[in-house]
Structures are given as structure tokens and as C-alpha cells.
Design a protein around this motif. Structure first.
Motif, PDB file in Angstrom:
ATOM      1  N   MET A   1       0.854  -1.210   0.000  1.00 31.89           N
ATOM      2  CA  MET A   1       0.000   0.000   0.000  1.00 31.89           C
ATOM      3  C   MET A   1       0.878   1.244   0.000  1.00 31.89           C
ATOM      4  SD  MET A   1      -2.829   1.285   2.806  1.00 31.89           S
ATOM      5  CE  MET A   1      -3.966  -0.028   2.392  1.00 31.89           C
ATOM      6  N   VAL A   2       0.579   2.138  -0.838  1.00 34.32           N
ATOM      7  CA  VAL A   2       1.356   3.374  -0.916  1.00 34.32           C
ATOM      8  C   VAL A   2       1.153   4.203   0.340  1.00 34.32           C
ATOM      9  CG1 VAL A   2      -0.484   4.713  -1.995  1.00 34.32           C
ATOM     10  CG2 VAL A   2       1.883   5.352  -2.390  1.00 34.32           C
ATOM     11  N   GLU A   3       2.199   4.878   0.768  1.00 34.64           N
ATOM     12  CA  GLU A   3       2.081   5.799   1.890  1.00 34.64           C
ATOM     13  C   GLU A   3       1.181   6.950   1.470  1.00 34.64           C
ATOM     14  OE1 GLU A   3       3.172   5.765   4.928  1.00 34.64           O
ATOM     15  OE2 GLU A   3       4.377   3.936   4.849  1.00 34.64           O
ATOM     16  N   VAL A   4       0.095   7.128   2.212  1.00 31.54           N
ATOM     17  CA  VAL A   4      -0.905   8.111   1.803  1.00 31.54           C
ATOM     18  C   VAL A   4      -0.314   9.509   1.714  1.00 31.54           C
ATOM     19  CG1 VAL A   4      -3.075   9.223   2.424  1.00 31.54           C
ATOM     20  CG2 VAL A   4      -2.829   6.754   2.689  1.00 31.54           C
ATOM     21  N   LEU A   5       0.432   9.917   2.725  1.00 34.55           N
ATOM     22  CA  LEU A   5       0.998  11.266   2.715  1.00 34.55           C
ATOM     23  C   LEU A   5       1.977  11.457   1.562  1.00 34.55           C
ATOM     24  CD1 LEU A   5       1.581  11.981   6.524  1.00 34.55           C
ATOM     25  CD2 LEU A   5      -0.211  12.879   5.026  1.00 34.55           C
ATOM     26  N   SER A   6       2.772  10.426   1.300  1.00 31.47           N
ATOM     27  CA  SER A   6       3.714  10.505   0.186  1.00 31.47           C
ATOM     28  C   SER A   6       2.966  10.612  -1.139  1.00 31.47           C
ATOM     29  CB  SER A   6       4.611   9.266   0.177  1.00 31.47           C
ATOM     30  OG  SER A   6       5.454   9.254  -0.954  1.00 31.47           O
ATOM     31  N   GLY A   7       1.896   9.848  -1.257  1.00 30.27           N
ATOM     32  CA  GLY A   7       1.094   9.903  -2.466  1.00 30.27           C
ATOM     33  C   GLY A   7       0.460  11.262  -2.671  1.00 30.27           C
ATOM     34  N   LEU A   8      -0.004  11.861  -1.583  1.00 35.62           N
ATOM     35  CA  LEU A   8      -0.607  13.191  -1.668  1.00 35.62           C
ATOM     36  C   LEU A   8       0.420  14.229  -2.087  1.00 35.62           C
ATOM     37  CD1 LEU A   8      -2.874  13.160   1.526  1.00 35.62           C
ATOM     38  CD2 LEU A   8      -3.622  13.023  -0.859  1.00 35.62           C
ATOM     39  N   LEU A   9       1.627  14.139  -1.510  1.00 35.76           N
ATOM     40  CA  LEU A   9       2.687  15.089  -1.851  1.00 35.76           C
ATOM     41  C   LEU A   9       3.067  14.980  -3.327  1.00 35.76           C
ATOM     42  CD1 LEU A   9       4.801  17.196  -1.090  1.00 35.76           C
ATOM     43  CD2 LEU A   9       6.315  15.326  -0.375  1.00 35.76           C
ATOM     44  N   GLN A  10       3.200  13.772  -3.815  1.00 38.89           N
ATOM     45  CA  GLN A  10       3.550  13.581  -5.218  1.00 38.89           C
ATOM     46  C   GLN A  10       2.442  14.092  -6.132  1.00 38.89           C
ATOM     47  OE1 GLN A  10       5.287   9.571  -6.101  1.00 38.89           O
ATOM     48  NE2 GLN A  10       5.269   9.340  -3.884  1.00 38.89           N
ATOM     49  N   SER A  11       1.198  13.934  -5.691  1.00 33.34           N
ATOM     50  CA  SER A  11       0.079  14.443  -6.471  1.00 33.34           C
ATOM     51  C   SER A  11       0.109  15.963  -6.549  1.00 33.34           C
ATOM     52  CB  SER A  11      -1.245  13.979  -5.861  1.00 33.34           C
ATOM     53  OG  SER A  11      -1.342  12.575  -5.871  1.00 33.34           O
ATOM     54  N   VAL A  12       0.472  16.597  -5.443  1.00 32.71           N
ATOM     55  CA  VAL A  12       0.582  18.055  -5.414  1.00 32.71           C
ATOM     56  C   VAL A  12       1.644  18.527  -6.413  1.00 32.71           C
ATOM     57  CG1 VAL A  12       1.280  20.034  -4.005  1.00 32.71           C
ATOM     58  CG2 VAL A  12      -0.259  18.315  -3.052  1.00 32.71           C
ATOM     59  N   LEU A  13       2.790  17.865  -6.398  1.00 30.41           N
ATOM     60  CA  LEU A  13       3.871  18.248  -7.304  1.00 30.41           C
ATOM     61  C   LEU A  13       3.476  18.018  -8.761  1.00 30.41           C
ATOM     62  CD1 LEU A  13       6.954  16.795  -5.363  1.00 30.41           C
ATOM     63  CD2 LEU A  13       6.195  19.179  -5.489  1.00 30.41           C
ATOM     64  N   ALA A  14       2.837  16.864  -9.025  1.00 33.11           N
ATOM     65  CA  ALA A  14       2.439  16.543 -10.396  1.00 33.11           C
ATOM     66  C   ALA A  14       1.360  17.482 -10.911  1.00 33.11           C
ATOM     67  CB  ALA A  14       1.944  15.095 -10.470  1.00 33.11           C
ATOM     68  N   THR A  15       0.648  18.121  -9.996  1.00 28.18           N
ATOM     69  CA  THR A  15      -0.411  19.056 -10.391  1.00 28.18           C
ATOM     70  C   THR A  15       0.130  20.457 -10.593  1.00 28.18           C
ATOM     71  OG1 THR A  15      -2.145  17.803  -9.268  1.00 28.18           O
ATOM     72  CG2 THR A  15      -2.571  20.147  -9.663  1.00 28.18           C
ATOM     73  N   PHE A  16       0.829  20.977  -9.598  1.00 28.05           N
ATOM     74  CA  PHE A  16       1.166  22.393  -9.600  1.00 28.05           C
ATOM     75  C   PHE A  16       2.392  22.742 -10.445  1.00 28.05           C
ATOM     76  CE2 PHE A  16      -1.629  22.445  -5.886  1.00 28.05           C
ATOM     77  CZ  PHE A  16      -2.367  23.583  -6.171  1.00 28.05           C
ATOM     78  N   ILE A  17       3.358  21.845 -10.543  1.00 28.71           N
ATOM     79  CA  ILE A  17       4.553  22.168 -11.346  1.00 28.71           C
ATOM     80  C   ILE A  17       4.183  22.384 -12.818  1.00 28.71           C
ATOM     81  CG2 ILE A  17       6.748  21.283 -12.228  1.00 28.71           C
ATOM     82  CD1 ILE A  17       7.275  20.095  -9.484  1.00 28.71           C
ATOM     83  N   PRO A  18       3.504  21.435 -13.484  1.00 30.08           N
ATOM     84  CA  PRO A  18       3.143  21.691 -14.888  1.00 30.08           C
ATOM     85  C   PRO A  18       2.092  22.785 -15.044  1.00 30.08           C
ATOM     86  CG  PRO A  18       2.185  19.620 -14.138  1.00 30.08           C
ATOM     87  CD  PRO A  18       3.127  20.067 -13.066  1.00 30.08           C
ATOM     88  N   LEU A  19       1.183  22.904 -14.071  1.00 30.54           N
ATOM     89  CA  LEU A  19       0.145  23.930 -14.162  1.00 30.54           C
ATOM     90  C   LEU A  19       0.761  25.322 -14.159  1.00 30.54           C
ATOM     91  CD1 LEU A  19      -2.913  24.558 -14.193  1.00 30.54           C
ATOM     92  CD2 LEU A  19      -2.835  24.557 -11.697  1.00 30.54           C
ATOM     93  N   TYR A  20       1.692  25.565 -13.232  1.00 32.02           N
ATOM     94  CA  TYR A  20       2.317  26.888 -13.165  1.00 32.02           C
ATOM     95  C   TYR A  20       3.288  27.116 -14.313  1.00 32.02           C
ATOM     96  CZ  TYR A  20       0.321  28.480  -8.781  1.00 32.02           C
ATOM     97  OH  TYR A  20      -0.548  28.935  -7.833  1.00 32.02           O
ATOM     98  N   LEU A  21       3.929  26.060 -14.773  1.00 35.31           N
ATOM     99  CA  LEU A  21       4.798  26.198 -15.940  1.00 35.31           C
ATOM    100  C   LEU A  21       3.975  26.663 -17.138  1.00 35.31           C
ATOM    101  CD1 LEU A  21       7.562  25.842 -17.266  1.00 35.31           C
ATOM    102  CD2 LEU A  21       6.959  23.446 -17.704  1.00 35.31           C
ATOM    103  N   GLY A  22       2.819  26.041 -17.341  1.00 30.49           N
ATOM    104  CA  GLY A  22       1.942  26.456 -18.430  1.00 30.49           C
ATOM    105  C   GLY A  22       1.411  27.862 -18.245  1.00 30.49           C
ATOM    106  N   LEU A  23       1.101  28.229 -17.014  1.00 32.07           N
ATOM    107  CA  LEU A  23       0.581  29.566 -16.722  1.00 32.07           C
ATOM    108  C   LEU A  23       1.545  30.665 -17.127  1.00 32.07           C
ATOM    109  CD1 LEU A  23      -1.264  29.538 -13.270  1.00 32.07           C
ATOM    110  CD2 LEU A  23      -1.880  30.941 -15.228  1.00 32.07           C
ATOM    111  N   PHE A  24       2.835  30.435 -16.921  1.00 35.40           N
ATOM    112  CA  PHE A  24       3.820  31.490 -17.160  1.00 35.40           C
ATOM    113  C   PHE A  24       4.394  31.465 -18.577  1.00 35.40           C
ATOM    114  CE2 PHE A  24       3.626  31.700 -12.582  1.00 35.40           C
ATOM    115  CZ  PHE A  24       3.850  33.042 -12.313  1.00 35.40           C
ATOM    116  N   ILE A  25       4.127  30.404 -19.348  1.00 35.10           N
ATOM    117  CA  ILE A  25       4.644  30.348 -20.721  1.00 35.10           C
ATOM    118  C   ILE A  25       4.139  31.512 -21.567  1.00 35.10           C
ATOM    119  CG2 ILE A  25       4.473  29.075 -22.904  1.00 35.10           C
ATOM    120  CD1 ILE A  25       4.886  26.506 -21.343  1.00 35.10           C
ATOM    121  N   PRO A  26       2.819  31.824 -21.591  1.00 38.68           N
ATOM    122  CA  PRO A  26       2.369  32.958 -22.411  1.00 38.68           C
ATOM    123  C   PRO A  26       2.995  34.282 -22.000  1.00 38.68           C
ATOM    124  CG  PRO A  26       0.507  31.577 -21.804  1.00 38.68           C
ATOM    125  CD  PRO A  26       1.680  31.111 -20.983  1.00 38.68           C
ATOM    126  N   LYS A  27       3.310  34.429 -20.718  1.00 37.42           N
ATOM    127  CA  LYS A  27       3.914  35.671 -20.236  1.00 37.42           C
ATOM    128  C   LYS A  27       5.311  35.866 -20.816  1.00 37.42           C
ATOM    129  CE  LYS A  27       5.254  38.067 -15.978  1.00 37.42           C
ATOM    130  NZ  LYS A  27       5.314  37.998 -14.498  1.00 37.42           N
TER     131      LYS A  27
END
Length: 255
Positions: free
Chosen positions: A1-27
Motif C-alpha cells: 500500500m502506498v504511503e498516503v501522505l507521500s502519495g498526496l505530496l507527489q500528487s501536489v507536485l504533479a499538479t502544480f509544477i506543470p500547471l504553473y509552468l503552463g501559466l507562465f509560458i504565455p507571459k
């Protein structure tokens, strides 16, 4: 079973890193000369065309396959799309009467409207989070919870493209502030994290939130279509729409 907290942290990184990268590309490339602004709007329109198809599929096409034999959940799912679309336009009326109205640009896109588009994307993100959260407790890794390496890569690409859409809306509103772009990222990304916690006990069906996300995609298209349809450079518009459409299509191939 995956460590829940570790899974949540990885999900946060997988969400916000590409999202913010895309946000700043047009700028980074904010040229307003020639066909560039029109191409940006057309590209986002193409992304949202496929986004709508993808989200409607996740929403089981509003259970249309049940015909007239569906139960009350079918009706709720179908109505949630329409009600959310009405709410988003009502919210636009509210922000247009506030201080956001003063920042209206020539193409009538404001920071408030960009925020509503981010909220629409956030509805879809909430459904994604619920789906991943429900799988985390029994998954061997976060990639296993998402569905594997391919779906994980597709998830990152989708977040990147969603960020680009928000970045273009912000640019059309004349917003270059990193703080304001950061707020748009939070509006679109935080629902994913909320969905992870909601999904852990697996008591909420994610399908409804994808129906809400489909309404968000339609709202965003309502804002873009007048921009790309009432000007010249028709071939540039068609090229931009196709490029955005197939960008999302390519990302979906990794599922």
C-alpha cells in the motif's frame, strides 16, 4: 500500500509544477503584433474543444446512454451541467460589476473572467482528485493510482496545457503580475488536492464534477469564440485551433 501522505505530496507536485509552468509560458512571449494574439486565442480554443470532449466522456456523456430509463442520478448529472453553466455566467455578471470591470481590455476579457475560467477547470480537477484519491489507499505507488506511467505523463501534459489556457486568458486581460497568475493557479489546482482528500474514503462519485468541468469548458469557449470568429486571418485561426486540438489529443494518447 502506498504511503498516503507521500502519495498526496507527489500528487501536489504533479499538479502544480506543470500547471504553473503552463501559466507562465504565455507571459514569456507576450508579443501583441500581427496574428500572435489571435493565434494564442485560437490555440486555447482548440485545447478547450478537446478538453470538453474528454471531460464529457469522464462525465459518462451525462448518462445519455441510459435514455429515458435512468434513475434520479441521471437527471441530477444532466442538470448539473446546465446549472453550473448558468452559475458561471451569473458569477461573471457579479465580477463585472466589481472593480474587475475597470480592467476590461478591448477584447472584453478581464481578470475576473480569467478567474471564472480557472474555476471551471478546477471543477474538472476536483473530479480528477477524487478519482486518484479513491485509488491511493490500495495502490502500490502514485503512478499506480493514476493508472501507470502513460496516464501519469498524460496527466502532467494536460495540466501544462490547462495552465497555458489560463495564462493566455490572463494575458488577454492585460495581467502580467506573478501574484495574480499565482492566484489563478491556486483556483485551478487546489480543487485537485481537495478531491484527493474527498476521494480517500470513496464516498463521492467523481462523474458529477466532470459534468461541472464540461460546463466550465463551454463557458471558456463562449469567451474565446467571438474573439477568433470576428476577425480576419481565417487560416491562422484554423491553424491555431487545430494545433491546440491536437496538442490535447496527443496528450490523451498516453492514457
Amino acid at each position: 500500500m502506498v504511503e498516503v501522505l507521500s502519495g498526496l505530496l507527489q500528487s501536489v507536485l504533479a499538479t502544480f509544477i506543470p500547471l504553473y509552468l503552463g501559466l507562465f509560458i504565455p507571459k514569456l512571449y507576450k508579443s501583441n503584433h500581427g496574428a500572435i494574439p489571435l493565434l494564442r486565442a485560437a490555440y486555447c480554443s482548440g485545447i478547450l474543444f478537446w478538453f470538453f470532449l474528454d471531460v464529457m466522456n469522464d462525465a459518462s456523456l451525462l448518462d445519455v446512454n441510459q435514455g429515458f430509463g435512468g434513475d434520479y442520478t441521471h437527471v441530477v448529472l444532466a442538470l448539473s451541467f446546465a446549472v453550473t453553466l448558468i452559475i458561471l455566467f451569473g458569477l461573471e455578471r457579479f465580477v463585472s460589476s466589481s472593480s474587475y470591470h475597470a480592467s476590461k481590455s478591448l477584447n472584453e476579457i478581464t481578470y475576473g473572467i480569467a478567474g471564472i475560467v480557472a474555476l471551471g477547470i478546477g471543477f474538472h480537477a476536483l473530479g480528477e482528485g477524487i478519482g486518484v484519491g479513491a485509488a491511493i489507499p490500495t495502490a502500490s505507488s502514485i503512478l499506480d493510482a493514476i493508472g501507470g506511467v502513460g496516464p501519469g505523463f498524460a496527466y502532467v501534459l494536460h495540466k501544462l496545457l490547462e495552465g497555458v489556457v489560463l495564462g493566455v486568458f490572463a494575458l488577454m486581460a492585460g495581467v502580467l503580475s506573478s501574484r495574480k497568475l499565482g492566484i489563478l493557479g491556486l483556483i485551478a489546482g487546489v480543487p485537485t488536492i481537495l478531491g484527493l482528500f474527498v476521494g480517500l474514503p470513496s464516498v463521492v462519485e467523481s462523474t458529477y464534477f466532470f459534468a461541472l468541468g464540461a460546463a466550465g469548458a463551454v463557458y471558456a469557449e463562449f469567451k474565446l469564440v467571438p474573439i477568433v470568429a470576428t476577425r480576419g486571418r481565417r487560416y491562422a485561426v484554423v491553424f491555431g485551433v487545430l494545433l491546440g486540438f491536437y496538442s490535447m489529443y496527443l496528450a490523451g494518447l498516453f492514457h
